[in-house]
Design a protein around this motif. Structure first.
Motif, PDB file in Angstrom:
ATOM      1  N   ARG A 237       0.863  -1.143   0.065  1.00 15.37           N
ATOM      2  CA  ARG A 237      -0.039   0.023  -0.058  1.00 15.37           C
ATOM      3  C   ARG A 237       0.979   1.183  -0.058  1.00 15.37           C
ATOM      4  O   ARG A 237       1.894   1.270   0.809  1.00 15.37           O
ATOM      5  N   PRO A 238       0.589   2.273  -0.631  1.00 17.02           N
ATOM      6  CA  PRO A 238       1.508   3.475  -0.966  1.00 17.02           C
ATOM      7  C   PRO A 238       1.364   4.286   0.244  1.00 17.02           C
ATOM      8  O   PRO A 238       0.199   4.127   0.944  1.00 17.02           O
ATOM      9  N   LEU A 239       2.592   4.899   0.671  1.00 19.15           N
ATOM     10  CA  LEU A 239       2.512   5.587   2.021  1.00 19.15           C
ATOM     11  C   LEU A 239       2.180   7.160   1.374  1.00 19.15           C
ATOM     12  O   LEU A 239       3.017   7.570   0.935  1.00 19.15           O
ATOM     13  N   THR A 240       1.012   7.476   1.453  1.00 18.61           N
ATOM     14  CA  THR A 240       0.912   8.754   0.932  1.00 18.61           C
ATOM     15  C   THR A 240       0.082   9.865   1.902  1.00 18.61           C
ATOM     16  O   THR A 240      -0.417   9.384   2.775  1.00 18.61           O
ATOM     17  N   PHE A 241       0.539  11.186   1.683  1.00 21.41           N
ATOM     18  CA  PHE A 241      -0.053  12.161   2.697  1.00 21.41           C
ATOM     19  C   PHE A 241      -1.548  12.377   2.492  1.00 21.41           C
ATOM     20  O   PHE A 241      -1.850  12.762   1.574  1.00 21.41           O
ATOM     21  N   ASP A 242      -2.225  12.267   3.510  1.00 15.15           N
ATOM     22  CA  ASP A 242      -3.539  12.718   3.328  1.00 15.15           C
ATOM     23  C   ASP A 242      -3.942  12.925   5.123  1.00 15.15           C
ATOM     24  O   ASP A 242      -3.035  12.819   5.877  1.00 15.15           O
ATOM     25  N   LEU A 243      -5.308  13.407   5.219  1.00 13.17           N
ATOM     26  CA  LEU A 243      -5.654  13.971   6.846  1.00 13.17           C
ATOM     27  C   LEU A 243      -6.246  12.777   7.234  1.00 13.17           C
ATOM     28  O   LEU A 243      -6.934  13.202   8.572  1.00 13.17           O
ATOM     29  N   ASP A 244      -6.460  11.558   6.756  1.00 15.92           N
ATOM     30  CA  ASP A 244      -7.207  10.718   7.280  1.00 15.92           C
ATOM     31  C   ASP A 244      -6.424   9.688   8.128  1.00 15.92           C
ATOM     32  O   ASP A 244      -5.697   8.928   8.089  1.00 15.92           O
ATOM     33  N   LEU A 245      -6.613   9.882   9.575  1.00  9.95           N
ATOM     34  CA  LEU A 245      -5.732   9.357  10.569  1.00  9.95           C
ATOM     35  C   LEU A 245      -6.118   7.834  10.925  1.00  9.95           C
ATOM     36  O   LEU A 245      -5.565   7.374  11.725  1.00  9.95           O
ATOM     37  N   THR A 246      -7.331   7.268  10.409  1.00  9.17           N
ATOM     38  CA  THR A 246      -7.633   6.159  10.616  1.00  9.17           C
ATOM     39  C   THR A 246      -6.676   5.042   9.723  1.00  9.17           C
ATOM     40  O   THR A 246      -6.777   4.083   9.914  1.00  9.17           O
ATOM     41  N   ARG A 247      -6.268   5.692   8.602  1.00  8.73           N
ATOM     42  CA  ARG A 247      -5.363   4.686   7.789  1.00  8.73           C
ATOM     43  C   ARG A 247      -4.058   4.148   8.429  1.00  8.73           C
ATOM     44  O   ARG A 247      -3.458   4.830   9.460  1.00  8.73           O
TER      45      ARG A 247
END
Length: 269
Positions: A237-247
Motif C-alpha cells: 500500500r502506498p504511503l501517501t499524505f492525507d488527513l485521514d488518521l484512521t489509515r
C-alpha cells in the motif's frame, strides 16, 4: 519521578526553521513534564486522540508545545492527538510528538520526536530527535545523508528490530526471528527506523499488525531511502499524505531492496 534532564536537540544548521522549532519545543516540554509529573501520571490516559487511540498525559503535554511552535512558525500541523491544525500554509508538519510514549512515560530512554515537512502533498524533509541524548537524524528528498544503511541483502544472519508480536502475527514474527541473527524489540518505530538508516541494524518490520499511522513512518519515508535503504508497506500500500488518521500500514524499513523483499516474503509465508 524521572528527573534526569532532557538535552536540547543537536540539530544541523540547515534544518527547516519550522521543524527545528517544533523539535526544540518537544524536548523542552518533555523535560519539563518529567520534572513535574510521576511516571504513573505521565502514563495516565486523559483523552482520545484524533487517530482514535488513547492519549497519554505525556503525549498531550508535548503535543501542546509542538502546536504552539508550529503556529508561531506559520506551518500547518498534522499530529496524532490534535489531528489537522490549518494555519493557511502550503507547508504542513506531520509529526509524532512522542514516539515510544510508554517508554517516555516510564523513563526507558528510548523515545523520540519525529516529523516531516510536507509541501502541498509531498514530504521533502525529515527530522528525528532521540529525546534522552539530543541526537538528531536529518534528511531531504534527493540529497545524500552523512549516514548509510549496512546494505545487507539477506535475512539470514541479519540484525532486525521487530514490532512486538501481537495477536495474529505470532507465526510471522517467529519466521523472521528464526532467520535473523539477533532481534530487538525497542517499542519506538521512529527511532528504530533511524537505526536502519545509519546502519546500526539491518531492518525493522511490523510483521502484519497494521499498527503504523502516517506519522510513524513519514520521517523514515524520507530518511531511509536517502541513506540507501527502502521503506515500504508489507502489503504494497502506498504511503501517501492525507488527513485521514484512521489509515494504517505495516511498515518495513530495510538496508536494501533485496532484504525488504525477503522480509515481505517471510512475513507473508
Amino acid at each position: 519521578m524521572n528527573t534526569w534532564p532532557v538535552p536540547a536537540p543537536d540539530l544541523p544548521a540547515d534544518v527547516h526553521p519550522a521543524l527545528a522549532a517544533t523539535a526544540r519545543a518537544a524536548a523542552r516540554a518533555y523535560g519539563g513534564a518529567r520534572g513535574e509529573f510521576t511516571r504513573a501520571q505521565l502514563r495516565e490516559e486523559i483523552a482520545d486522540g484524533a487517530d482514535g487511540t488513547p492519549t497519554m498525559r505525556v503525549d498531550a503535554i508535548v503535543e501542546d508545545a509542538i502546536a504552539e511552535a508550529a503556529r508561531g512558525a506559520g506551518a500547518n500541523l498534522l499530529s496524532e492527538e490534535a489531528g489537522f491544525l490549518d494555519h493557511g500554509s502550503a507547508v504542513t508538519l506531520v509529526i509524532d510528538p512522542v514516539d515510544g510514549s510508554a517508554n517516555a512515560a516510564t523513563g526507558v530512554p528510548l523515545s523520540c520526536f519525529a516529523g516531516a515537512l510536507v509541501v502541498d502533498d509531498q514530504p521533502v524533509e525529515a527530522l528525528t530527535v532521540w529525546f534522552d541524548t539530543g541526537r538528531a537524524w536529518h534528511a531531504r528528498v534527493g540529497e545524500p545523508t552523512p549516514f548509510r544503511t549496512t546494505g545487507r541483502k539477506a535475512l539470514k544472519g541479519a540484525n532486525v528490530c521487530l514490532l512486538r508480536p501481537k495477536r495474529g502475527t505470532e507465526e510471522a514474527w517467529l519466521r523472521v526471528s528464526n532467520q535473523a541473527d539477533r532481534v530487538r524489540v525497542l517499542c519506538t518505530t521512529c527511532l528504530e527506523t533511524m537505526l536502519v538508516a545509519e546502519g546500526a541494524v539491518d531492518a525493522f518490520a511490523d510483521p502484519g499488525s497494521d499498527t503504523h499511522r502516517l506519522m510513524d513512518l513519514i520521517a523514515a519515508l524520507v530518511t531511509v531511502p536517502a541513506a540507501g535503504g527502502v521503506l515500504l508497506d508489507l502489503h504494497g500500500r502506498p504511503l501517501t499524505f492525507d488527513l485521514d488518521l484512521t489509515r494504517r500500514w505495516s511498515g518495513i524499513a530495510a538496508a536494501s531492496p533485496e532484504l525488504a523483499d525477503e522480509l515481505v516474503a517471510t512475513i507473508l509465508g
